[in-house]
Design a protein around this motif. Structure first.
Motif, PDB file in Angstrom:
ATOM      1  N   SER A  91      -6.605 -67.703 -27.321  1.00  0.00           N
ATOM      2  CA  SER A  91      -6.800 -67.086 -28.636  1.00  0.00           C
ATOM      3  C   SER A  91      -6.591 -65.584 -28.486  1.00  0.00           C
ATOM      4  N   PHE A  92      -6.289 -64.904 -29.610  1.00  0.00           N
ATOM      5  CA  PHE A  92      -5.888 -63.501 -29.543  1.00  0.00           C
ATOM      6  C   PHE A  92      -6.494 -62.698 -30.693  1.00  0.00           C
ATOM      7  N   TYR A  93      -6.716 -61.436 -30.438  1.00  0.00           N
ATOM      8  CA  TYR A  93      -6.959 -60.444 -31.482  1.00  0.00           C
ATOM      9  C   TYR A  93      -6.628 -59.087 -30.883  1.00  0.00           C
ATOM     10  N   ALA A  94      -6.455 -58.088 -31.758  1.00  0.00           N
ATOM     11  CA  ALA A  94      -6.056 -56.752 -31.289  1.00  0.00           C
ATOM     12  C   ALA A  94      -6.970 -55.698 -31.891  1.00  0.00           C
ATOM     13  N   GLU A  99     -11.681 -47.687 -31.799  1.00  0.00           N
ATOM     14  CA  GLU A  99     -11.835 -48.136 -33.180  1.00  0.00           C
ATOM     15  C   GLU A  99     -12.506 -49.498 -33.196  1.00  0.00           C
ATOM     16  N   SER A 100     -13.243 -49.780 -34.279  1.00  0.00           N
ATOM     17  CA  SER A 100     -13.954 -51.054 -34.379  1.00  0.00           C
ATOM     18  C   SER A 100     -13.160 -52.116 -35.141  1.00  0.00           C
ATOM     19  N   GLN A 101     -12.199 -51.678 -35.948  1.00  0.00           N
ATOM     20  CA  GLN A 101     -11.430 -52.619 -36.755  1.00  0.00           C
ATOM     21  C   GLN A 101     -10.551 -53.504 -35.877  1.00  0.00           C
ATOM     22  N   VAL A 122      -0.514 -53.144 -38.482  1.00  0.00           N
ATOM     23  CA  VAL A 122      -0.793 -52.019 -37.571  1.00  0.00           C
ATOM     24  C   VAL A 122      -0.185 -50.749 -38.169  1.00  0.00           C
ATOM     25  N   PRO A 123      -0.998 -49.756 -38.510  1.00  0.00           N
ATOM     26  CA  PRO A 123      -0.457 -48.541 -39.136  1.00  0.00           C
ATOM     27  C   PRO A 123       0.396 -47.743 -38.160  1.00  0.00           C
ATOM     28  N   ILE A 129      -3.216 -49.366 -28.439  1.00  0.00           N
ATOM     29  CA  ILE A 129      -3.741 -50.608 -29.000  1.00  0.00           C
ATOM     30  C   ILE A 129      -3.902 -51.641 -27.894  1.00  0.00           C
ATOM     31  N   GLY A 130      -4.970 -52.425 -27.960  1.00  0.00           N
ATOM     32  CA  GLY A 130      -5.234 -53.443 -26.949  1.00  0.00           C
ATOM     33  C   GLY A 130      -5.100 -54.844 -27.531  1.00  0.00           C
ATOM     34  N   LEU A 131      -4.371 -55.701 -26.837  1.00  0.00           N
ATOM     35  CA  LEU A 131      -4.272 -57.115 -27.203  1.00  0.00           C
ATOM     36  C   LEU A 131      -5.240 -57.885 -26.317  1.00  0.00           C
TER      37      LEU A 131
END
Length: 369
Positions: A91-94, A99-101, A122-123, A129-131
Motif C-alpha cells: 500500500s502507498f501514500y505520499a 508537512e502533515s498533509q 502535488v502542487p 516529497i516522500g513515497l
C-alpha cells in the motif's frame, strides 16, 4: 484640494504595496526555476537496492512530474528476496517533508517485478516529497511463524489460528522513498497509460539498461582486467630478472611473490571469462525483451488491421444493400423509356394509316368531276 492630494497619495501607496506583494508572490512561486538551492539533495538513489523490508528488495527506476495536472509517477522494480511462500502486497501514500498533509498514491500498473505508482494533486511548489511503501505479509504465514515461535519458547502447542490476535502479529514494515525536485524529471505529457503502454515502456527501459550494462562490461570491465594482467606479467618478469642478484633468502621471498602474481593473473583471467559469460547472458536477455516488444507491437498492429477489416466489411455490406435498389431504379427507368418509345411508334403507325385514306378521297373527287 488637500484631501484630493492625500487620497491620490494613499491610492499610489496602496497600488505600490499591491505590486510589491504580487512581485514577491511571483518570486516565491518561480524561485525553484532560477534561484540557486544549496541545500543537501534528499533524493533516494536511482538504480540501487533499497533495504528496509523483510521480504522485498526495491529499486527506484524513474520519477517524473507533470506540473500541468499536478501528477507524479514513480517506477519501482521489486524482487521477492524473503522466505515467505506467498509474496506480500503493498500500500502507498505520499507526504511532503515537514508537512502533515497526505497525498493519494495509487498503484496504476504492476507486473512480475515492476510497480508504477502515481501521486495525485502535488502542487508545483513542492520541494521534497516522500513515497511511503508498506509491505503487507500474508496473515496465515505470520500466524504459523508466531505458533512456531511459541513452540520454541516452550509455550502451549495447542494454539490455533483463531486464538491468535492480530495485535500479537508483527506490524507491516515500511520504507520511505524520497524525491527531490532537483532530481525528479519534468514531463509535460505525463498521463495515465494503458497496461500495454506501461508494459511496452518497462520493456524498452529494461532493454536500455541491459544495453548499457553490456557496453560497460565490454568497454570498461574487461579492458581493466586485461590491463591488470599485463601489469602483473610485467611485474613478474621484473622480479625474475632481479632474482639473479638476490641471496637465497631473498629469492625465496621473490618466488613467493611471483606465485602471488601468477594467482592474481589466473584470477583476472577467470574474471574475464565470467564477464564474457555475463555479456552472453545479457545479449540473450536483450533478444528476449526485443521479441516481447515485437510481439506486443505485432498484436497491436493485428488488432488495428482487424478493426480496419471490420470497417471495410461494413462498407461493402452497405454498398451491396444499396446496389439492388440502384439496379431496380435503372430497370424501372429502362422500362419507362421502352413504354414511351412503344407509345410513340404506335402513334406514328396510326398516322401513317390515316394518310392513304385521305389520298383515296381526293382521287374520288377528281373522277366525279
Amino acid at each position: 484640494m488637500k484631501n484630493k492630494l492625500n487620497r491620490g497619495r494613499e491610492n499610489k501607496l496602496y497600488i505600490s504595496l499591491l505590486l510589491v506583494a504580487g512581485l514577491a508572490f511571483g518570486v516565491f512561486l518561480t524561485s525553484k526555476t532560477w534561484m540557486y538551492d544549496d541545500s543537501v539533495i534528499a533524493q533516494t538513489a536511482f538504480n540501487e537496492s533499497i533495504g528496509g523490508l523483510s521480504q522485498t528488495t526495491l529499486t527506484l527506476r524513474d520519477w517524473e512530474y507533470n506540473p500541468k495536472n499536478e501528477l507524479m509517477e514513480v517506477t519501482l522494480e521489486r524482487h521477492h528476496t524473503g522466505t515467505d511462500a506467498v509474496e506480500p502486497t503493498f500500500s502507498f501514500y505520499a507526504k511532503e517533508q515537514n508537512e502533515s498533509q497526505k497525498y493519494n498514491a495509487e498503484l496504476v500498473y504492476q507486473s512480475d517485478n515492476n510497480m508504477v505508482v502515481q501521486i495525485e494533486d502535488v502542487p508545483e511548489s513542492f520541494q521534497v516529497i516522500g513515497l511511503f511503501v508498506t509491505e503487507h505479509r500474508d496473515q496465515n504465514i505470520l500466524k504459523q511463524a508466531y505458533k512456531k515461535q511459541l513452540e520454541n519458547k516452550g509455550g502451549e502447542t495447542t494454539v490455533t489460528d483463531q486464538d491468535i490476535k492480530e495485535s500479537e502479529l508483527p506490524e507491516p514494515e515500511e520504507v520511505i522513498i524520497v524525491g527531490d525536485y532537483r532530481k525528479i524529471d519534468t514531463n509535460q505529457s505525463l498521463v495515465t497509460k494503458t497496461d500495454k503502454g506501461y508494459k511496452k515502456e518497462n520493456i524498452i527501459a529494461d532493454m536500455e539498461r541491459t544495453k548499457q550494462e553490456i557496453t560497460s562490461i565490454i568497454e570498461e570491465d574487461i579492458p581493466f582486467q586485461e590491463e591488470l594482467i599485463t601489469t602483473l606479467k610485467k611485474e613478474k618478469e621484473s622480479l625474475k630478472q632481479n632474482m639473479a642478484f638476490e641471496t637465497n633468502e631473498e629469492q625465496t621471498d621473490t618466488e613467493r611473490e611471483i606465485e602471488q602474481k601468477d594467482k592474481a593473473i589466473e584470477d583476472a583471467k577467470g574474471e574475464i571469462e565470467k564477464l564474457k559469460k555475463r555479456v552472453k547472458d545479457l545479449r540473450d536477455k536483450y533478444q528476449n525483451r526485443e521479441e516481447k516488444l515485437n510481439t506486443l507491437t505485432q498484436n497491436k498492429d493485428d488488432k488495428q488491421q482487424q478493426d480496419n477489416d471490420k470497417s471495410d466489411t461494413k462498407s461493402t455490406k452497405k454498398d451491396q444493400q444499396a446496389a439492388p435498389k440502384n439496379n431496380q431504379d435503372k430497370s424501372n427507368n429502362g422500362s419507362k423509356n421502352s413504354d414511351e418509345k412503344n407509345s410513340k411508334d404506335s402513334k406514328k403507325s396510326s398516322n401513317d394509316e390515316k394518310k392513304p385514306d385521305k389520298k383515296k378521297k381526293d382521287k374520288a373527287k377528281k373522277d366525279e368531276k
